[in-house]
Design a protein around this motif. Structure first.
Motif, PDB file in Angstrom:
ATOM      1  N   LYS A  64     -18.205   0.948   6.685  1.00  0.00           N
ATOM      2  CA  LYS A  64     -17.207   1.786   7.166  1.00  0.00           C
ATOM      3  C   LYS A  64     -16.347   2.362   6.033  1.00  0.00           C
ATOM      4  N   LEU A  65     -16.069   1.426   5.209  1.00  0.00           N
ATOM      5  CA  LEU A  65     -15.191   1.604   3.870  1.00  0.00           C
ATOM      6  C   LEU A  65     -16.019   2.678   3.041  1.00  0.00           C
ATOM      7  N   ALA A  66     -17.378   2.770   2.998  1.00  0.00           N
ATOM      8  CA  ALA A  66     -18.038   3.858   2.209  1.00  0.00           C
ATOM      9  C   ALA A  66     -17.765   5.015   3.144  1.00  0.00           C
ATOM     10  N   ALA A  67     -17.939   4.999   4.309  1.00  0.00           N
ATOM     11  CA  ALA A  67     -17.730   6.363   5.084  1.00  0.00           C
ATOM     12  C   ALA A  67     -16.350   6.706   4.894  1.00  0.00           C
ATOM     13  N   ALA A  68     -15.111   6.095   4.670  1.00  0.00           N
ATOM     14  CA  ALA A  68     -13.928   6.442   4.701  1.00  0.00           C
ATOM     15  C   ALA A  68     -13.711   7.100   3.198  1.00  0.00           C
ATOM     16  N   VAL A  69     -14.532   6.558   2.145  1.00  0.00           N
ATOM     17  CA  VAL A  69     -14.461   7.147   0.853  1.00  0.00           C
ATOM     18  C   VAL A  69     -15.217   8.518   0.714  1.00  0.00           C
ATOM     19  N   ARG A  70     -16.190   8.470   1.574  1.00  0.00           N
ATOM     20  CA  ARG A  70     -16.897   9.806   1.731  1.00  0.00           C
ATOM     21  C   ARG A  70     -16.188  10.784   2.457  1.00  0.00           C
ATOM     22  N   ASP A  71     -15.550  10.411   3.521  1.00  0.00           N
ATOM     23  CA  ASP A  71     -14.644  11.346   4.288  1.00  0.00           C
ATOM     24  C   ASP A  71     -13.559  12.058   3.372  1.00  0.00           C
ATOM     25  N   VAL A  72     -13.078  11.315   2.353  1.00  0.00           N
ATOM     26  CA  VAL A  72     -11.963  11.854   1.431  1.00  0.00           C
ATOM     27  C   VAL A  72     -12.793  12.837   0.332  1.00  0.00           C
ATOM     28  N   LEU A  73     -14.171  12.556  -0.102  1.00  0.00           N
ATOM     29  CA  LEU A  73     -14.669  13.149  -1.111  1.00  0.00           C
ATOM     30  C   LEU A  73     -15.140  14.457  -0.510  1.00  0.00           C
ATOM     31  N   ILE A  74     -15.519  14.637   0.580  1.00  0.00           N
ATOM     32  CA  ILE A  74     -15.987  15.982   1.399  1.00  0.00           C
ATOM     33  C   ILE A  74     -14.853  16.623   2.027  1.00  0.00           C
ATOM     34  N   TRP A 125       0.892  -1.125  -0.172  1.00  0.00           N
ATOM     35  CA  TRP A 125       0.050   0.196   0.164  1.00  0.00           C
ATOM     36  C   TRP A 125       0.754   1.257  -0.042  1.00  0.00           C
ATOM     37  N   LEU A 126       0.349   2.299  -0.685  1.00  0.00           N
ATOM     38  CA  LEU A 126       1.041   3.485  -0.610  1.00  0.00           C
ATOM     39  C   LEU A 126       0.708   4.475   0.637  1.00  0.00           C
ATOM     40  N   GLU A 127      -0.351   4.413   1.029  1.00  0.00           N
ATOM     41  CA  GLU A 127      -0.505   5.348   2.211  1.00  0.00           C
ATOM     42  C   GLU A 127      -1.151   4.709   3.449  1.00  0.00           C
ATOM     43  N   GLY A 128      -1.788   3.724   3.291  1.00  0.00           N
ATOM     44  CA  GLY A 128      -2.625   2.910   4.504  1.00  0.00           C
ATOM     45  C   GLY A 128      -3.841   3.704   4.752  1.00  0.00           C
ATOM     46  N   TYR A 129      -4.676   4.329   3.980  1.00  0.00           N
ATOM     47  CA  TYR A 129      -5.781   4.829   4.046  1.00  0.00           C
ATOM     48  C   TYR A 129      -6.860   3.809   3.690  1.00  0.00           C
ATOM     49  N   PRO A 130      -7.984   3.573   4.341  1.00  0.00           N
ATOM     50  CA  PRO A 130      -8.973   2.596   3.935  1.00  0.00           C
ATOM     51  C   PRO A 130      -9.388   2.928   2.696  1.00  0.00           C
ATOM     52  N   SER A 131      -9.799   4.198   2.306  1.00  0.00           N
ATOM     53  CA  SER A 131     -10.379   4.593   1.022  1.00  0.00           C
ATOM     54  C   SER A 131      -9.395   4.315  -0.299  1.00  0.00           C
ATOM     55  N   LEU A 132      -8.141   4.619  -0.028  1.00  0.00           N
ATOM     56  CA  LEU A 132      -7.302   4.346  -1.299  1.00  0.00           C
ATOM     57  C   LEU A 132      -7.002   2.948  -1.167  1.00  0.00           C
ATOM     58  N   ASP A 178     -15.888  -0.470  -7.006  1.00  0.00           N
ATOM     59  CA  ASP A 178     -16.093   0.177  -8.448  1.00  0.00           C
ATOM     60  C   ASP A 178     -16.502   1.547  -8.366  1.00  0.00           C
ATOM     61  N   ALA A 179     -17.350   1.851  -7.652  1.00  0.00           N
ATOM     62  CA  ALA A 179     -17.926   3.203  -7.414  1.00  0.00           C
ATOM     63  C   ALA A 179     -17.004   4.155  -6.690  1.00  0.00           C
ATOM     64  N   ALA A 180     -16.491   3.559  -5.673  1.00  0.00           N
ATOM     65  CA  ALA A 180     -15.087   4.294  -4.777  1.00  0.00           C
ATOM     66  C   ALA A 180     -14.228   4.663  -5.870  1.00  0.00           C
ATOM     67  N   LEU A 181     -13.739   3.919  -6.750  1.00  0.00           N
ATOM     68  CA  LEU A 181     -12.607   4.080  -7.354  1.00  0.00           C
ATOM     69  C   LEU A 181     -12.937   5.102  -8.461  1.00  0.00           C
ATOM     70  N   ARG A 182     -14.245   5.052  -9.128  1.00  0.00           N
ATOM     71  CA  ARG A 182     -14.599   6.295  -9.926  1.00  0.00           C
ATOM     72  C   ARG A 182     -14.851   7.470  -9.367  1.00  0.00           C
ATOM     73  N   LEU A 183     -15.323   7.465  -8.226  1.00  0.00           N
ATOM     74  CA  LEU A 183     -15.461   8.730  -7.559  1.00  0.00           C
ATOM     75  C   LEU A 183     -14.129   9.426  -7.114  1.00  0.00           C
ATOM     76  N   LEU A 184     -13.265   8.624  -6.776  1.00  0.00           N
ATOM     77  CA  LEU A 184     -11.976   8.861  -6.231  1.00  0.00           C
ATOM     78  C   LEU A 184     -11.032   9.254  -7.335  1.00  0.00           C
ATOM     79  N   ARG A 185     -11.089   8.791  -8.636  1.00  0.00           N
ATOM     80  CA  ARG A 185     -10.572   9.194  -9.480  1.00  0.00           C
ATOM     81  C   ARG A 185     -11.141  10.596 -10.058  1.00  0.00           C
ATOM     82  N   ALA A 186     -12.311  10.827 -10.137  1.00  0.00           N
ATOM     83  CA  ALA A 186     -12.972  11.864 -10.654  1.00  0.00           C
ATOM     84  C   ALA A 186     -12.526  13.119  -9.545  1.00  0.00           C
ATOM     85  N   ALA A 187     -12.547  12.841  -8.390  1.00  0.00           N
ATOM     86  CA  ALA A 187     -12.095  13.921  -7.347  1.00  0.00           C
ATOM     87  C   ALA A 187     -10.731  14.117  -7.657  1.00  0.00           C
ATOM     88  N   ALA A 188      -9.885  13.243  -8.260  1.00  0.00           N
ATOM     89  CA  ALA A 188      -8.342  13.570  -8.611  1.00  0.00           C
ATOM     90  C   ALA A 188      -8.237  14.287  -9.935  1.00  0.00           C
TER      91      ALA A 188
END
Length: 185
Positions: free
Chosen positions: A129-139, A9-16, A69-79
């Motif tokens: 909890k994984l969905a919440a970790a992704v949400r937290d990065v996105l907001i 892992w690069l960072e150890g962040y659950p969302s990533l 899959d949804a998390a990947l697309r949302l995080l890529r869009a945010a990047a």
């Protein structure tokens, strides 16, 4: 070509960690979670925001992949790579509302404890909890989420420097070698 599962892992962040279960070799993306054994291996290595479920079933695998899959697309869009789709937001929100949490006062002054509403199975709680970790990065108001565009990577990472273009030194070296070979072809 078989992909070796190293889970480095690069960072150890659950969302990533969740999103980076799809990798790129060359410019082709490869799925790293194709079986319950792969998912078990990932659960053993990943930074998890909830307890690791003791066992994983095929149903768990089939619930995991759409969220990933949804998390990947949302995080890529945010990047800045791709579009944010309503269906992906809906998938994330469905997981968030399945077992909502409330903060209740803790036993000591100034403390709070997160309390899940309902009695979710361990894997269902982990997905929430994984969905919440992704949400937290996105907001969060952060501009350091990036996509490593080195040949053979494509991983999401948080930049440690404003001009950081690659997730790590190995990708930087690969990108420079590729650029050098392209210039001398």
């Amino acid at each position: 070509m078989a992909i070796e599962l190293t889970w480095a892992w690069l960072e150890g962040y659950p969302s990533l960690d969740l999103a980076n279960t799809v990798i790129r070799r060359g410019w082709t993306e490869h799925e790293l979670i194709t079986s319950t054994a792969d998912l078990e291996s990932w659960l053993d290595a990943a930074a998890l925001p909830a307890a690791r479920p003791p066992v994983v079933t095929d149903d768990d695998l089939h619930a995991f992949l759409p969220l990933r899959d949804a998390a990947l697309r949302l995080l890529r869009a945010a990047a800045g790579h791709g579009a944010r789709h309503r269906a992906d937001v809906q998938t994330l929100n469905e997981h968030l509302t399945r077992f909502p949490e409330v903060l209740i006062l803790g036993d000591h002054p100034g403390t709070a404890v997160s309390h899940v509403i309902g009695s979710p199975a361990p894997f269902a709680l982990l997905l929430t909890k994984l969905a919440a970790a992704v949400r937290d990065v996105l907001i969060e108001d952060r501009d350091d989420l990036a996509l490593c565009d080195a040949p053979g990577c494509g991983q999401l990472f948080f930049q440690r420097r404003t001009n950081q273009a690659w997730c790590g030194p190995a990708c930087g070296n690969r990108a420079r070698v590729a650029r050098h070979h392209a210039g001398h072809s």
